[in-house]
Enzyme design. Structure first.
Site, PDB file in Angstrom:
ATOM      1  N   SER A  92       0.732  -1.121  -0.012  1.00 45.80           N
ATOM      2  CA  SER A  92       0.027   0.079   0.042  1.00 45.80           C
ATOM      3  C   SER A  92       0.918   1.189   0.052  1.00 45.80           C
ATOM      4  O   SER A  92       2.095   1.160   0.466  1.00 45.80           O
ATOM      5  CB  SER A  92      -0.854   0.088   1.163  1.00 45.80           C
ATOM      6  N   TYR A 122      -1.769   0.021  10.673  1.00 48.56           N
ATOM      7  CA  TYR A 122      -1.818  -0.194   9.238  1.00 48.56           C
ATOM      8  C   TYR A 122      -0.305   0.047   8.452  1.00 48.56           C
ATOM      9  O   TYR A 122       0.373  -0.746   7.886  1.00 48.56           O
ATOM     10  CB  TYR A 122      -2.674   0.188   8.640  1.00 48.56           C
TER      11      TYR A 122
END
Ligand code: NAP
Length: 253
Positions: free
Chosen positions: A141, A154
């Site tokens: 990501s 995250y």
């Protein structure tokens, strides 16, 4: 779909296994790789979803929880052969600042995005090497390349994915296994709904006033990477919507 899988020495279809294929990027990737000529094996916890997907694309469905070592090993043991592993299962839980961190959410993010990816990779490496033309695709990501307020559980997990990809690149040097990481920005999937625990308004607000990427956009890029000739290794791809310059900077109408 303009891409075609590289042929195997014995003329059988190459096999691609995709984790987290019951929704979003994984599901779209299963369709894209099946269209490119792979026999696709899909894994996720929601068995009904992967079974109907496997029926649709002529592949196989195997229930999989990447955070559970037994489930991972059972999944890998059922693969007949393996050419491509797409480590896609993952996601974010919550957006609390570190001062208000929730241990269970952090644990779940690390167990899925990091440990799950490691266990899947470890279990599949022998079959990938035996194929003489293996390929691992890690879905990271832009959260693995930048940090943002409330995102540390995250972002730290996805930074871990970058480190694993880079380590595999050097550890696998000399072996017939390619390694690619795809790092998307905003993709409209169930991702934000999961992050905000089913809160539809909060989830849709993430994509307000801009055109996000679709799961099919990322699937197309994965299909491109795995169908290059076997000597071509695409190390990293950072992909964002035109309207998103960074994790924290987007242009909204
Ligand atoms: P999604 O629509 O929520 O799909 C997530 C998939 O992961 C589901 O199929 C889910 O299946 C699976 N999964 C979650 N935990 C799992 C577990 N323990 N074992 C097996 N499968 C599991 O989200 P997505 O956007 O497609 O996300 C796919 C990947 O892209 C993730 O790694 C995510 O971090 C990454 N990513 C997404 C975005 C974005 O904006 N959407 C941006 C950058 C990166 P089950 O619940 O059925 O198990």
């Amino acid at each position: 779909m303009p891409y075609s899988a590289n042929p195997t020495p014995d003329g059988t279809k190459p096999v691609a296994a995709i984790t987290g294929a019951s929704a979003g990027i994984g599901e779209a990737t299963a369709r894209a790789l099946a269209a490119a000529g792979f026999h696709v094996v899909v894994g996720a916890r929601r068995a009904e979803r992967i079974e109907s997907l496997a029926t649709e694309i002529g592949g196989d469905a195997i229930p999989l929880d990447v955070s559970d070592r037994e489930s991972v090993d059972a999944f890998a043991a059922r693969l007949p052969r393996l050419n491509v592993l797409v480590n896609n299962a993952g996601g974010a839980f919550g957006l609390e600042p570190i001062a208000e961190s929730v241990d269970e959410k952090w644990r779940a993010m690390w167990e899925t995005n990091v440990l799950g990816l490691m266990m899947m990779t470890r279990a599949c490496l022998p079959a990938l090497e035996a194929s003489s033309a293996g390929h691992i695709v890690n879905i990271g990501s832009i959260a693995g390349l930048e940090s943002y307020p409330g995102g540390a559980g995250y972002t730290s997990a996805k930074h871990g994915v970058v480190a694993i990809t880079e380590t595999l690149r050097v550890e696998l040097l000399g072996k017939p296994i390619r390694i690619t990481e795809v790092d998307p920005g905003m993709v409209e999937t169930e991702f934000s709904l999961v992050r905000f625990d089913g809160d539809n308004d909060r989830a849709s607000n993430v994509y307000r006033g801009l055109k996000p990427l679709t799961a099919a956009d990322i699937a197309d890029i994965i299909a491109f990477a795995v169908t290059r000739p076997p000597h071509v290794n695409i190390d990293h791809l950072r992909v964002t919507p035109l309207a998103q310059a960074s994790a924290t900077l987007a242009h909204r109408q």
